[in-house]
Write a protein that holds these residues in place. Structure first.
Motif, PDB file in Angstrom:
ATOM      1  N   LEU A 124      46.568 -49.882   2.194  1.00 49.16           N
ATOM      2  CA  LEU A 124      45.969 -48.820   3.018  1.00 49.16           C
ATOM      3  C   LEU A 124      46.727 -47.514   2.858  1.00 49.16           C
ATOM      4  O   LEU A 124      46.144 -46.439   2.769  1.00 49.16           O
ATOM      5  CB  LEU A 124      45.944 -49.242   4.488  1.00 49.16           C
ATOM      6  CG  LEU A 124      44.935 -50.310   4.854  1.00 49.16           C
ATOM      7  CD1 LEU A 124      45.098 -50.711   6.317  1.00 49.16           C
ATOM      8  CD2 LEU A 124      43.522 -49.819   4.592  1.00 49.16           C
ATOM      9  N   TRP A 125      48.042 -47.603   2.840  1.00 46.07           N
ATOM     10  CA  TRP A 125      48.859 -46.403   2.679  1.00 46.07           C
ATOM     11  C   TRP A 125      48.581 -45.727   1.340  1.00 46.07           C
ATOM     12  O   TRP A 125      48.452 -44.506   1.262  1.00 46.07           O
ATOM     13  CB  TRP A 125      50.337 -46.762   2.810  1.00 46.07           C
ATOM     14  CG  TRP A 125      51.247 -45.616   2.558  1.00 46.07           C
ATOM     15  CD1 TRP A 125      51.526 -44.589   3.402  1.00 46.07           C
ATOM     16  CD2 TRP A 125      51.998 -45.375   1.366  1.00 46.07           C
ATOM     17  NE1 TRP A 125      52.408 -43.717   2.815  1.00 46.07           N
ATOM     18  CE2 TRP A 125      52.715 -44.187   1.554  1.00 46.07           C
ATOM     19  CE3 TRP A 125      52.140 -46.054   0.168  1.00 46.07           C
ATOM     20  CZ2 TRP A 125      53.562 -43.670   0.590  1.00 46.07           C
ATOM     21  CZ3 TRP A 125      52.983 -45.537  -0.803  1.00 46.07           C
ATOM     22  CH2 TRP A 125      53.672 -44.353  -0.579  1.00 46.07           C
ATOM     23  N   MET A 126      48.492 -46.526   0.271  1.00 45.47           N
ATOM     24  CA  MET A 126      48.252 -45.964  -1.061  1.00 45.47           C
ATOM     25  C   MET A 126      46.908 -45.238  -1.127  1.00 45.47           C
ATOM     26  O   MET A 126      46.775 -44.250  -1.838  1.00 45.47           O
ATOM     27  CB  MET A 126      48.293 -47.061  -2.130  1.00 45.47           C
ATOM     28  CG  MET A 126      49.689 -47.543  -2.465  1.00 45.47           C
ATOM     29  SD  MET A 126      50.717 -46.289  -3.256  1.00 45.47           S
ATOM     30  CE  MET A 126      49.927 -46.160  -4.842  1.00 45.47           C
ATOM     31  N   ARG A 127      45.930 -45.702  -0.396  1.00 43.29           N
ATOM     32  CA  ARG A 127      44.618 -45.042  -0.388  1.00 43.29           C
ATOM     33  C   ARG A 127      44.705 -43.626   0.154  1.00 43.29           C
ATOM     34  O   ARG A 127      43.967 -42.744  -0.261  1.00 43.29           O
ATOM     35  CB  ARG A 127      43.625 -45.838   0.443  1.00 43.29           C
ATOM     36  CG  ARG A 127      43.251 -47.156  -0.176  1.00 43.29           C
ATOM     37  CD  ARG A 127      42.256 -47.867   0.676  1.00 43.29           C
ATOM     38  NE  ARG A 127      42.243 -49.288   0.395  1.00 43.29           N
ATOM     39  CZ  ARG A 127      41.479 -50.133   1.022  1.00 43.29           C
ATOM     40  NH1 ARG A 127      40.656 -49.725   1.967  1.00 43.29           N
ATOM     41  NH2 ARG A 127      41.517 -51.412   0.707  1.00 43.29           N
ATOM     42  N   SER A 128      45.615 -43.411   1.119  1.00 41.84           N
ATOM     43  CA  SER A 128      45.742 -42.075   1.699  1.00 41.84           C
ATOM     44  C   SER A 128      46.877 -41.267   1.067  1.00 41.84           C
ATOM     45  O   SER A 128      46.904 -40.056   1.193  1.00 41.84           O
ATOM     46  CB  SER A 128      45.956 -42.168   3.211  1.00 41.84           C
ATOM     47  OG  SER A 128      47.175 -42.805   3.503  1.00 41.84           O
ATOM     48  N   ALA A 129      47.806 -41.934   0.369  1.00 43.44           N
ATOM     49  CA  ALA A 129      48.949 -41.233  -0.210  1.00 43.44           C
ATOM     50  C   ALA A 129      48.583 -40.485  -1.480  1.00 43.44           C
ATOM     51  O   ALA A 129      49.211 -39.495  -1.824  1.00 43.44           O
ATOM     52  CB  ALA A 129      50.082 -42.223  -0.499  1.00 43.44           C
ATOM     53  N   GLY A 130      47.598 -40.974  -2.187  1.00 45.95           N
ATOM     54  CA  GLY A 130      47.190 -40.301  -3.407  1.00 45.95           C
ATOM     55  C   GLY A 130      48.033 -40.715  -4.598  1.00 45.95           C
ATOM     56  O   GLY A 130      48.896 -41.575  -4.522  1.00 45.95           O
ATOM     57  N   SER A 166      52.260 -49.264  -8.735  1.00 43.84           N
ATOM     58  CA  SER A 166      50.888 -49.656  -8.437  1.00 43.84           C
ATOM     59  C   SER A 166      50.879 -50.727  -7.358  1.00 43.84           C
ATOM     60  O   SER A 166      51.894 -51.371  -7.075  1.00 43.84           O
ATOM     61  CB  SER A 166      50.216 -50.188  -9.699  1.00 43.84           C
ATOM     62  OG  SER A 166      50.774 -51.447 -10.047  1.00 43.84           O
ATOM     63  N   GLN A 167      49.728 -50.932  -6.799  1.00 41.62           N
ATOM     64  CA  GLN A 167      49.562 -52.004  -5.831  1.00 41.62           C
ATOM     65  C   GLN A 167      49.797 -53.344  -6.515  1.00 41.62           C
ATOM     66  O   GLN A 167      50.372 -54.256  -5.934  1.00 41.62           O
ATOM     67  CB  GLN A 167      48.166 -51.942  -5.200  1.00 41.62           C
ATOM     68  CG  GLN A 167      47.944 -52.955  -4.110  1.00 41.62           C
ATOM     69  CD  GLN A 167      48.816 -52.717  -2.872  1.00 41.62           C
ATOM     70  OE1 GLN A 167      49.468 -51.692  -2.728  1.00 41.62           O
ATOM     71  NE2 GLN A 167      48.807 -53.682  -1.978  1.00 41.62           N
ATOM     72  N   GLN A 168      49.378 -53.450  -7.772  1.00 40.21           N
ATOM     73  CA  GLN A 168      49.586 -54.691  -8.518  1.00 40.21           C
ATOM     74  C   GLN A 168      51.077 -54.982  -8.690  1.00 40.21           C
ATOM     75  O   GLN A 168      51.490 -56.142  -8.625  1.00 40.21           O
ATOM     76  CB  GLN A 168      48.887 -54.626  -9.878  1.00 40.21           C
ATOM     77  CG  GLN A 168      48.938 -55.936 -10.642  1.00 40.21           C
ATOM     78  CD  GLN A 168      48.310 -57.095  -9.869  1.00 40.21           C
ATOM     79  OE1 GLN A 168      47.343 -56.933  -9.127  1.00 40.21           O
ATOM     80  NE2 GLN A 168      48.857 -58.285 -10.035  1.00 40.21           N
TER      81      GLN A 168
END
Length: 118
Positions: free
Chosen positions: A68-74, A80-82
């Motif tokens: 969720l944080w990565m979606r808003s952090a840009g 990566s999430q992976q």
């Protein structure tokens, strides 16, 4: 972004992970000494212990919070999430004897720290 409504609960694992990172960086920069860093981390254990019952549950929630944080952090953040998922899998791998999550059972979180005597 408010994570709790999306996750269905507060992002305790994600918040603790970020908090632990800040404490580690403060220690590395000399803003807090070793005992002070451990004291700060100790204050954050109760919410984690009350929320999760295993390293697996903690890791799952940390990964969800980071996603969720990565979606808003840009794109400005590296990693990566992976990469995060793979790191958690290595920590949880029952054949990884070097994993601190395998060396210290989750149940240790419910035990008070014992002072070390030399």
């Amino acid at each position: 972004m408010q994570m709790a409504p999306v996750l269905g609960h507060p992002p305790v694992a994600w918040d603790f992970g970020r908090y632990a990172t800040v404490v580690r960086l403060a220690f590395g920069a000399g803003y807090v000494d070793g005992p002070g860093a451990w004291q700060l981390l100790g204050h954050a254990v109760a919410p984690v212990a009350q929320t999760y019952r295993s390293w697996n549950a903690f890791a799952h929630d940390f990964i969800a919070g980071r996603d969720l944080w990565m979606r808003s952090a840009g794109a400005e953040w590296s990693g990566s999430q992976q990469d995060t998922v793979q790191a958690a899998q290595r920590l949880l791998d029952p054949t990884n004897a070097n994993s601190p999550w395998r060396q210290v059972p989750w149940e240790a979180i419910y035990q008070p720290d014992q002072p070390q005597h030399s």
